[in-house]
Write a protein that holds these residues in place. Structure first.
Motif, PDB file in Angstrom:
ATOM      1  N   LEU A 137      85.064 114.704  29.731  1.00  0.00           N
ATOM      2  CA  LEU A 137      84.986 116.130  29.395  1.00  0.00           C
ATOM      3  C   LEU A 137      84.653 116.295  27.917  1.00  0.00           C
ATOM      4  CD1 LEU A 137      85.542 119.214  29.856  1.00  0.00           C
ATOM      5  CD2 LEU A 137      87.961 118.710  29.428  1.00  0.00           C
ATOM      6  N   PHE A 138      83.744 117.245  27.645  1.00  0.00           N
ATOM      7  CA  PHE A 138      83.413 117.590  26.259  1.00  0.00           C
ATOM      8  C   PHE A 138      83.396 119.109  26.143  1.00  0.00           C
ATOM      9  CE2 PHE A 138      80.173 118.659  23.001  1.00  0.00           C
ATOM     10  CZ  PHE A 138      80.798 118.095  21.890  1.00  0.00           C
ATOM     11  N   LYS A 139      83.976 119.636  25.053  1.00  0.00           N
ATOM     12  CA  LYS A 139      83.990 121.090  24.848  1.00  0.00           C
ATOM     13  C   LYS A 139      83.287 121.420  23.532  1.00  0.00           C
ATOM     14  CE  LYS A 139      88.581 121.464  26.959  1.00  0.00           C
ATOM     15  NZ  LYS A 139      90.003 121.739  26.695  1.00  0.00           N
ATOM     16  N   ASP A 140      82.537 122.520  23.546  1.00  0.00           N
ATOM     17  CA  ASP A 140      81.874 122.960  22.318  1.00  0.00           C
ATOM     18  C   ASP A 140      81.713 124.476  22.357  1.00  0.00           C
ATOM     19  OD1 ASP A 140      80.482 123.214  19.973  1.00  0.00           O
ATOM     20  OD2 ASP A 140      78.690 122.136  20.641  1.00  0.00           O
ATOM     21  N   LEU A 190      74.234 127.149  22.409  1.00  0.00           N
ATOM     22  CA  LEU A 190      74.422 125.963  21.563  1.00  0.00           C
ATOM     23  C   LEU A 190      73.128 125.474  20.936  1.00  0.00           C
ATOM     24  CD1 LEU A 190      76.864 123.897  23.849  1.00  0.00           C
ATOM     25  CD2 LEU A 190      77.427 125.581  22.099  1.00  0.00           C
ATOM     26  N   GLY A 191      71.986 125.985  21.432  1.00  0.00           N
ATOM     27  CA  GLY A 191      70.698 125.494  20.938  1.00  0.00           C
ATOM     28  C   GLY A 191      70.426 124.107  21.491  1.00  0.00           C
ATOM     29  N   VAL A 192      69.152 123.688  21.451  1.00  0.00           N
ATOM     30  CA  VAL A 192      68.777 122.394  22.037  1.00  0.00           C
ATOM     31  C   VAL A 192      69.543 121.219  21.398  1.00  0.00           C
ATOM     32  CG1 VAL A 192      66.872 120.761  22.381  1.00  0.00           C
ATOM     33  CG2 VAL A 192      66.575 123.172  22.973  1.00  0.00           C
ATOM     34  N   PRO A 193      69.632 121.117  20.065  1.00  0.00           N
ATOM     35  CA  PRO A 193      70.386 119.992  19.489  1.00  0.00           C
ATOM     36  C   PRO A 193      71.844 119.971  19.959  1.00  0.00           C
ATOM     37  CG  PRO A 193      69.094 121.085  17.789  1.00  0.00           C
ATOM     38  CD  PRO A 193      69.034 121.960  19.004  1.00  0.00           C
ATOM     39  N   GLY A 194      72.445 121.158  20.060  1.00  0.00           N
ATOM     40  CA  GLY A 194      73.839 121.257  20.519  1.00  0.00           C
ATOM     41  C   GLY A 194      73.986 120.803  21.959  1.00  0.00           C
ATOM     42  N   LEU A 195      72.996 121.174  22.799  1.00  0.00           N
ATOM     43  CA  LEU A 195      73.032 120.785  24.215  1.00  0.00           C
ATOM     44  C   LEU A 195      72.855 119.272  24.359  1.00  0.00           C
ATOM     45  CD1 LEU A 195      70.910 123.630  25.843  1.00  0.00           C
ATOM     46  CD2 LEU A 195      73.375 123.267  26.067  1.00  0.00           C
ATOM     47  N   ALA A 243      76.026 117.654  23.530  1.00  0.00           N
ATOM     48  CA  ALA A 243      77.068 117.914  24.530  1.00  0.00           C
ATOM     49  C   ALA A 243      76.880 117.049  25.775  1.00  0.00           C
ATOM     50  CB  ALA A 243      77.058 119.394  24.907  1.00  0.00           C
ATOM     51  N   TYR A 244      75.665 117.006  26.295  1.00  0.00           N
ATOM     52  CA  TYR A 244      75.419 116.221  27.517  1.00  0.00           C
ATOM     53  C   TYR A 244      75.572 114.720  27.249  1.00  0.00           C
ATOM     54  CZ  TYR A 244      74.188 120.318  30.192  1.00  0.00           C
ATOM     55  OH  TYR A 244      74.263 121.514  30.862  1.00  0.00           O
TER      56      TYR A 244
END
Length: 204
Positions: free
Chosen positions: A17-20, A109-114, A117-118
């Motif tokens: 699990l990851f949260k942002d 989150l924007g592409v870098p954030g996504l 996250a993944y």
């Protein structure tokens, strides 16, 4: 170049699990043997997480690791499936499916954030998985006359071959499984026995 005769995979399902910024990314790693399992496992997760906005995944199959696919499931292209696959590539793991289920938290989150996250959710799942190294094996059917039994069994014993199946009559057939890097030696020895037929069945 010789193909490697070992590969890494996982033994059982693992989760991460990851949260942002309010979004939650649940990662599920599954050991798989064939592509037909992918759709089934993704469908199960879609039913379990029916309120989630995305069910993104990547899988890798086969000992040569050339069979793979990614799915962004509505996320910006290259922001979900590819980061998941890149983790599988960097960890050199195959025969695996990773699905990351996203619950949107209200902030883009924007592409870098996504990508982060993944990738991180996948790393979390793999950190909780048991990774093992397996050998690439080959299976052969060996047919011979009953009087050749001792000669054949001598080879089986010498190399410690696994007998998967056997049928003994006037004409006998045994199915042998052994490590790919032993093939030339084993087949070479068996071929010296009279009236023997050796048929390749599969690589596993």
């Amino acid at each position: 170049m010789l193909l490697e005769d070992t590969y890494k995979t996982i033994t059982t399902t693992a989760e991460g699990l990851f949260k942002d910024r309010g979004s939650k990314f649940f990662a599920y790693a599954y050991p798989i043997e064939q592509e037909s399992e992918v759709k089934e496992l993704v469908e199960i997760l879609k039913k379990e997480h029916f309120k989630a906005v995305h069910h993104c995944y990547a899988f890798r199959l086969g000992q040569d690791k050339t069979n793979f696919r990614v799915n962004d499931d509505g996320e910006p292209a290259g922001s979900a499936g590819k980061p998941i696959l890149n983790v599988l590539l960097s960890k050199d793991i195959t025969n695996i499916l990773v699905v990351v289920v996203r619950y949107f938290g209200g902030t883009l989150l924007g592409v870098p954030g996504l990508i982060n996250a993944y990738k991180t959710a996948t790393l979390e799942a793999l950190a909780n998985a048991e990774v093992i190294e397996k050998t690439v094996n080959e299976i052969y059917d060996v047919s011979f006359e009953f009087i050749q039994m001792n000669d054949v069994m001598k080879v089986v014993k010498e190399f410690g071959l696994k007998i998967k199946n056997q049928q003994f009559d006037n004409q006998c057939t045994i199915t042998l499984e052994f490590r790919k890097n032993m093939t030339n030696q084993v087949i070479g020895k068996l071929e010296k026995i009279d009236n023997i037929t050796i048929d390749f069945v599969a690589t596993v």
